[in-house]
Design a protein around this motif. Structure first.
Motif, PDB file in Angstrom:
ATOM      1  N   SER A   1     -65.052 -29.533   6.261  1.00 29.82           N
ATOM      2  CA  SER A   1     -64.225 -28.432   6.764  1.00 29.82           C
ATOM      3  C   SER A   1     -64.225 -28.400   8.289  1.00 29.82           C
ATOM      4  CB  SER A   1     -64.708 -27.097   6.201  1.00 29.82           C
ATOM      5  OG  SER A   1     -65.975 -26.767   6.713  1.00 29.82           O
ATOM      6  N   LYS A   2     -65.355 -28.726   8.887  1.00 35.18           N
ATOM      7  CA  LYS A   2     -65.438 -28.769  10.346  1.00 35.18           C
ATOM      8  C   LYS A   2     -64.526 -29.860  10.913  1.00 35.18           C
ATOM      9  CE  LYS A   2     -69.119 -28.183  13.714  1.00 35.18           C
ATOM     10  NZ  LYS A   2     -70.539 -28.268  13.957  1.00 35.18           N
ATOM     11  N   LYS A   3     -64.515 -31.017  10.252  1.00 34.30           N
ATOM     12  CA  LYS A   3     -63.683 -32.124  10.703  1.00 34.30           C
ATOM     13  C   LYS A   3     -62.200 -31.790  10.547  1.00 34.30           C
ATOM     14  CE  LYS A   3     -63.179 -37.092  10.341  1.00 34.30           C
ATOM     15  NZ  LYS A   3     -63.686 -38.323   9.745  1.00 34.30           N
ATOM     16  N   SER A   4     -61.834 -31.168   9.429  1.00 36.09           N
ATOM     17  CA  SER A   4     -60.432 -30.809   9.232  1.00 36.09           C
ATOM     18  C   SER A   4     -59.999 -29.763  10.248  1.00 36.09           C
ATOM     19  CB  SER A   4     -60.183 -30.318   7.812  1.00 36.09           C
ATOM     20  OG  SER A   4     -60.786 -29.059   7.605  1.00 36.09           O
ATOM     21  N   SER A   5     -60.894 -28.852  10.599  1.00 33.70           N
ATOM     22  CA  SER A   5     -60.577 -27.849  11.610  1.00 33.70           C
ATOM     23  C   SER A   5     -60.349 -28.509  12.967  1.00 33.70           C
ATOM     24  CB  SER A   5     -61.707 -26.829  11.705  1.00 33.70           C
ATOM     25  OG  SER A   5     -61.475 -25.921  12.745  1.00 33.70           O
ATOM     26  N   ALA A   6     -61.190 -29.477  13.293  1.00 37.22           N
ATOM     27  CA  ALA A   6     -61.026 -30.194  14.564  1.00 37.22           C
ATOM     28  C   ALA A   6     -59.726 -30.982  14.576  1.00 37.22           C
ATOM     29  CB  ALA A   6     -62.211 -31.127  14.792  1.00 37.22           C
ATOM     30  N   ASN A   7     -59.359 -31.578  13.447  1.00 34.79           N
ATOM     31  CA  ASN A   7     -58.097 -32.321  13.363  1.00 34.79           C
ATOM     32  C   ASN A   7     -56.901 -31.397  13.537  1.00 34.79           C
ATOM     33  OD1 ASN A   7     -59.301 -34.800  13.024  1.00 34.79           O
ATOM     34  ND2 ASN A   7     -59.213 -34.737  10.795  1.00 34.79           N
ATOM     35  N   LYS A   8     -56.963 -30.198  12.935  1.00 35.14           N
ATOM     36  CA  LYS A   8     -55.888 -29.225  13.099  1.00 35.14           C
ATOM     37  C   LYS A   8     -55.746 -28.827  14.562  1.00 35.14           C
ATOM     38  CE  LYS A   8     -56.289 -27.024   8.588  1.00 35.14           C
ATOM     39  NZ  LYS A   8     -56.694 -25.789   7.899  1.00 35.14           N
ATOM     40  N   LYS A   9     -56.881 -28.607  15.211  1.00 31.59           N
ATOM     41  CA  LYS A   9     -56.864 -28.215  16.618  1.00 31.59           C
ATOM     42  C   LYS A   9     -56.237 -29.317  17.463  1.00 31.59           C
ATOM     43  CE  LYS A   9     -59.948 -26.606  20.267  1.00 31.59           C
ATOM     44  NZ  LYS A   9     -61.330 -26.324  20.630  1.00 31.59           N
ATOM     45  N   THR A  10     -56.579 -30.573  17.179  1.00 32.13           N
ATOM     46  CA  THR A  10     -56.026 -31.702  17.919  1.00 32.13           C
ATOM     47  C   THR A  10     -54.520 -31.779  17.712  1.00 32.13           C
ATOM     48  OG1 THR A  10     -58.100 -32.897  17.662  1.00 32.13           O
ATOM     49  CG2 THR A  10     -56.174 -34.205  18.222  1.00 32.13           C
TER      50      THR A  10
ATOM     51  N   LYS B   1     -52.797 -29.144  19.692  1.00 33.46           N
ATOM     52  CA  LYS B   1     -52.832 -29.461  21.122  1.00 33.46           C
ATOM     53  C   LYS B   1     -51.732 -30.445  21.488  1.00 33.46           C
ATOM     54  CE  LYS B   1     -55.704 -32.014  24.355  1.00 33.46           C
ATOM     55  NZ  LYS B   1     -56.941 -32.774  24.487  1.00 33.46           N
TER      56      LYS B   1
END
Length: 109
Positions: free
Chosen positions: A53-62, A65
């Motif tokens: 979930s942390k990785k998917s959240s970071a991907n969404k943020k990227t 951006k």
């Protein structure tokens, strides 16, 4: 190491030390037994889900951006005649009447 009731065998060759390897093997064996016993509620499954979930959240943020950056570039190009007035220091009035050909310098008046 072998867990006699289940028959699970764990081998570990992380280091040259037999004691440390046995310690690592016991840890891995404990995690495997926990996963067999609890399934999706095991500690390793919870940690894996949290990391996913942390990785998917970071991907969404990227993605957000880069989408925002792309939209910003489109508005700058579609803007009032200047590509980027702050970076190039050129305005619409300076570029009108002067043809720009790459590699060819215009004569100075």
């Amino acid at each position: 190491l072998k867990h006699l009731p289940t028959g699970i065998v764990v081998k570990c060759q992380e280091t040259r030390s037999r004691e440390q390897n046995r310690k690592f093997a016991r840890q891995i064996l404990g995690e495997k037994l926990d996963e067999m016993e609890k399934g999706g509620e095991s500690r390793t499954a919870i940690k894996a889900e949290r990391a996913r979930s942390k990785k998917s959240s970071a991907n969404k943020k990227t993605r957000r951006k880069y989408k925002k950056l792309a939209e910003g570039k489109e508005t700058a190009v579609d803007g009032a005649g200047s590509v980027d007035a702050t970076a190039n220091k050129t305005t619409q009035s300076e570029t009108i009447g002067k043809p720009v050909i790459p590699g060819v310098e215009a004569p100075q008046p």
